[in-house]
Write a protein that holds these residues in place. Structure first.
Motif, short mmCIF file in Angstrom:
data_model
loop_
_atom_site.label_atom_id
_atom_site.label_comp_id
_atom_site.label_asym_id
_atom_site.label_seq_id
_atom_site.Cartn_x
_atom_site.Cartn_y
_atom_site.Cartn_z
N THR A 117 73.20 -66.39 10.79
CA THR A 117 71.95 -66.17 11.18
C THR A 117 71.28 -67.10 12.00
O THR A 117 71.80 -68.24 11.96
N ALA A 118 70.11 -66.87 13.01
CA ALA A 118 69.55 -68.11 13.66
C ALA A 118 69.01 -69.11 12.88
O ALA A 118 68.54 -68.55 11.61
N ALA A 119 69.24 -70.19 13.24
CA ALA A 119 68.63 -71.34 12.59
C ALA A 119 67.20 -71.33 12.54
O ALA A 119 66.47 -70.55 13.38
N ILE A 140 62.53 -69.46 22.28
CA ILE A 140 62.52 -69.54 21.04
C ILE A 140 61.73 -68.63 20.50
O ILE A 140 61.20 -67.69 21.07
N VAL A 141 62.27 -67.94 19.22
CA VAL A 141 61.60 -66.56 18.70
C VAL A 141 60.63 -66.92 17.67
O VAL A 141 60.88 -67.67 16.64
N VAL A 142 59.39 -66.08 17.69
CA VAL A 142 58.24 -66.14 16.77
C VAL A 142 58.34 -64.85 16.15
O VAL A 142 58.33 -63.75 16.94
N LYS A 143 58.18 -64.93 14.81
CA LYS A 143 58.11 -63.34 13.97
C LYS A 143 56.99 -63.89 12.89
O LYS A 143 57.13 -64.67 12.21
N ALA A 144 56.11 -62.79 12.79
CA ALA A 144 55.41 -62.38 11.67
C ALA A 144 56.27 -62.23 10.38
O ALA A 144 57.23 -61.60 10.68
N GLY A 152 56.00 -57.45 15.77
CA GLY A 152 55.73 -58.54 15.21
C GLY A 152 56.61 -59.87 15.69
O GLY A 152 56.57 -60.80 15.06
N VAL A 153 57.29 -59.56 16.53
CA VAL A 153 58.51 -60.55 16.97
C VAL A 153 58.25 -60.98 18.50
O VAL A 153 58.22 -59.96 19.52
N VAL A 154 58.23 -62.03 18.74
CA VAL A 154 58.03 -62.62 20.40
C VAL A 154 59.35 -63.27 20.82
O VAL A 154 59.42 -64.42 20.06
N VAL A 155 59.94 -62.96 21.57
CA VAL A 155 61.18 -63.80 22.28
C VAL A 155 60.68 -64.64 23.30
O VAL A 155 60.25 -64.05 24.43
N ALA A 156 59.97 -65.71 23.09
CA ALA A 156 59.48 -66.63 24.07
C ALA A 156 60.27 -67.30 24.90
O ALA A 156 61.22 -67.82 24.37
N VAL A 183 59.81 -68.89 12.69
CA VAL A 183 60.24 -69.45 13.99
C VAL A 183 61.68 -69.70 14.03
O VAL A 183 62.38 -70.37 12.90
N GLU A 184 62.51 -69.13 14.88
CA GLU A 184 63.95 -69.32 14.80
C GLU A 184 64.55 -69.17 16.35
O GLU A 184 64.05 -68.94 17.35
N GLU A 185 65.82 -69.85 16.25
CA GLU A 185 66.59 -69.88 17.36
C GLU A 185 66.90 -68.77 18.15
O GLU A 185 67.03 -67.58 17.47
N CYS A 186 66.94 -68.62 19.34
CA CYS A 186 67.16 -67.44 20.25
C CYS A 186 68.58 -67.36 20.18
O CYS A 186 69.46 -67.99 20.96
N LEU A 187 69.04 -65.88 19.62
CA LEU A 187 70.56 -66.15 19.91
C LEU A 187 70.89 -65.14 21.15
O LEU A 187 70.13 -64.46 21.61
N VAL A 188 72.00 -65.30 21.60
CA VAL A 188 72.60 -64.92 22.90
C VAL A 188 73.86 -63.92 22.70
O VAL A 188 74.74 -64.30 21.99
N LEU A 280 73.26 -62.22 11.83
CA LEU A 280 72.14 -61.39 11.40
C LEU A 280 70.65 -61.48 12.10
O LEU A 280 70.53 -62.88 12.00
N ILE A 281 70.28 -60.70 12.91
CA ILE A 281 68.95 -60.73 13.52
C ILE A 281 68.08 -60.47 12.22
O ILE A 281 66.92 -61.27 12.28
N GLU A 282 68.20 -59.24 11.88
CA GLU A 282 67.23 -58.82 10.54
C GLU A 282 68.00 -57.87 9.76
O GLU A 282 68.57 -57.16 10.20
N TYR A 283 67.25 -57.48 8.62
CA TYR A 283 67.55 -56.44 7.94
C TYR A 283 66.57 -55.43 7.70
O TYR A 283 65.17 -55.82 7.75
P1 AMP Z 1 63.36 -57.68 14.91
O1 AMP Z 1 62.09 -56.89 14.89
O2 AMP Z 1 63.61 -58.71 14.19
O3 AMP Z 1 64.77 -56.67 15.12
O4 AMP Z 1 63.46 -58.07 16.49
C1 AMP Z 1 63.25 -57.12 17.39
C2 AMP Z 1 64.13 -57.72 18.60
O5 AMP Z 1 63.59 -58.72 18.90
C3 AMP Z 1 65.40 -57.65 18.15
O6 AMP Z 1 65.99 -56.29 18.28
C4 AMP Z 1 66.00 -58.75 19.32
O7 AMP Z 1 66.27 -57.91 20.55
C5 AMP Z 1 65.00 -59.53 19.49
N1 AMP Z 1 65.21 -60.84 18.62
C6 AMP Z 1 64.93 -60.79 17.28
N2 AMP Z 1 65.29 -62.02 16.73
C7 AMP Z 1 66.22 -62.91 17.71
C8 AMP Z 1 66.89 -64.10 17.89
N3 AMP Z 1 66.70 -64.64 16.95
N4 AMP Z 1 67.52 -64.15 19.08
C9 AMP Z 1 67.11 -63.41 20.16
N5 AMP Z 1 66.51 -62.10 20.13
C10 AMP Z 1 66.05 -61.89 18.94
#
Ligand code: AMP
Ligand code: GLY
Length: 426
Positions: A117-119, A140-144, A152-156, A183-188, A280-283
């Motif tokens: 998963t992302a750092a 970088i990615v910010v999540k509530a 609650g997710v911003v891909v900044a 706060v996590e690494e942006c995955l590509v 894994l981005i999220e469950y």
């Molecule tokens: P989530 O609600 O965590 O699924 O995030 C919503 C969307 O944000 C995802 O479907 C991705 O497109 C993007 N996203 C979330 N986390 C990342 C990450 N670490 N790196 C790149 N994109 C992300």
């Protein structure tokens, strides 16, 4: 067996469609259901937040299985209340639903069990988050931390944007859900939705699917709950499915057992297929919406049998049969979604649109008013079709979309574009 299905979206309409085909089904009750589900079961007005009332309803109606569609009742502990009353339930306990309900919980679990998963780092104050972001740089990615209805997710793209997102979170934009920030690494890479049905010990993978999260054609504009999906997703090769089961799903099942909260229900892994493999981005602790719509159109096995086996610890050795065709669904939403939109407009032409063999129009935010069908939500219809190729499924789905007379609605016109491009390039 009598079944109670909880929910009111297109996902639940698709689950009802599949449950209704089971020879084991006696009566299907749906709470609360929507304007499209009355033909499949009895829609009941039950306060889902009142767990005692739900248990009472199950006893009065000899319910043999409760299927919980959305995440909120799971996080609120409806499965615990049903389990305590010895009523079989498909869906995780509140403790197990933390996989969806707390991003911090899931990230820590991944770190502990070596799940790719992302750092990341977790924060409860803005100054520390800001320092971390400045040290890491953008993107970088910010999540509530908590449930924020997918918002609650911003891909900044810049450090400034990331810091603004952190500040908005701590200023209460997502109320309690934003009291902690990850706060996590942006995955590509390319995203895929991966689903496994779980009974606490065993996990059975479902067919693969891909969602389209952005509101606009070409994956532009803000994120939504999902504007369309298709299955299978060619990006998920059989080798990647196996790798995902071994490196992500199975260690998660082990971890949840170790922590005393075995996971029962459907584990929905949002994946990024990176150069290193699936991460894994999220469950989520529930079926995807609109991914369930395409999966249910392709599922040949008995869904009731499968979900009951999961609810009662009987999944070992189960395998599933799928139609070979591609299923593709186009979401029709009210103009303005995911922002503000009007409610109450009339939708016409639904019978004609859904008439061809292999086409199903699943309802989400609709209600019936006499003979009329009215739009009462953001995502309103899921126009779903089977085809021998993605291109054919896409053409058939859009033919049905075009047969629907609803000037107040809109749809993306390019659902399936990645897979169609793959088909063209051979
Ligand atoms: P989530 O609600 O965590 O699924 O995030 C919503 C969307 O944000 C995802 O479907 C991705 O497109 C993007 N996203 C979330 N986390 C990342 C990450 N670490 N790196 C790149 N994109 C992300
Ligand atoms: N389709 C995305 C979700 O269900 O969260």
């Amino acid at each position: 067996m009598n079944v109670l299905l909880i929910g009111s979206g297109g996902r639940e309409h698709a689950l009802a469609f599949a449950l209704e085909r089971s020879p084991k089904l006696d009566r299907l009750f749906i709470a609360p259901g929507n304007g499209g589900m009355a033909a499949l079961g009895t829609c009941v007005d039950l306060d889902i937040a009142d767990h005692a009332a739900v248990v009472g309803f199950c006893r009065e109606n000899a319910i043999g299985l409760v299927v919980v569609g959305p995440e909120a009742p799971l996080v609120a502990g409806i499965a615990d209340a049903l389990a305590a009353a010895a009523i079989p339930v498909f869906g995780p306990s509140a403790a197990a639903a933390r996989l969806e309900g707390s991003k911090g919980f899931t990230k820590d679990l991944c770190a502990e069990y070596g799940i790719p998963t992302a750092a990341y780092a977790r924060f409860t104050d803005a100054a520390a988050a800001r320092a971390y972001i400045e040290a890491q740089g953008a993107p970088i990615v910010v999540k509530a931390d908590g449930l924020a209805a997918g918002k609650g997710v911003v891909v900044a793209e810049t450090v400034g944007e990331a810091i603004a997102a952190v500040e908005a979170c701590f200023a209460g934009e997502f109320s309690e859900a934003g009291a902690e920030v990850v706060v996590e690494e942006c995955l590509v890479g390319e995203e895929a939705s991966f689903f496994a049905i779980c009974d606490g010990s065993n996990a059975v993978p479902l067919a693969t699917a891909q969602d389209h999260k952005r509101v606009g054609d070409g994956d532009t504009g803000p994120n939504t709950g999902g504007m369309g999906a298709y299955s299978p997703a060619p990006v998920m090769t059989p080798a990647l499915v196996e790798q995902t089961m071994k490196e992500i799903i199975e260690p998660t099942m082990r971890a949840m057992r170790d922590k005393g909260c075995p996971f029962t229900g459907v584990l929905y892994a949002g994946l990024m297929i990176t150069e290193k493999g699936p991460e894994l981005i999220e469950y989520n602790a529930r079926f995807g919406d609109p991914e369930a719509q395409v999966l249910m159109l392709r599922l040949k096995s008995d869904l009731l049998d499968l979900l009951f086996a999961a609810a009662t610890g009987g999944l070992a050795g189960k395998t599933l049969d799928w139609r070979d065709e591609t299923a593709l669904t186009v979401v029709m939403a009210a103009k303005g979604y995911p922002g503000t939109y009007m409610k109450g407009s009339e939708i016409r032409g639904l019978d004609k649109a859904g008439a061809p063999e292999g086409v199903e129009v699943f309802h989400a935010g609709t209600k019936r008013d006499g003979d009329k069908v009215l739009a009462v939500g953001g995502r309103v219809l899921n126009v779903t079709a089977l085809g021998r190729t993605v291109g054919e499924a896409q053409a058939r789905a859009y033919e049905a979309v075009d047969a629907i007379d609803w000037p107040e609605g809109f749809a993306r016109r390019d659902i399936g574009w990645r897979a169609v491009a793959r088909e063209r390039n051979g």
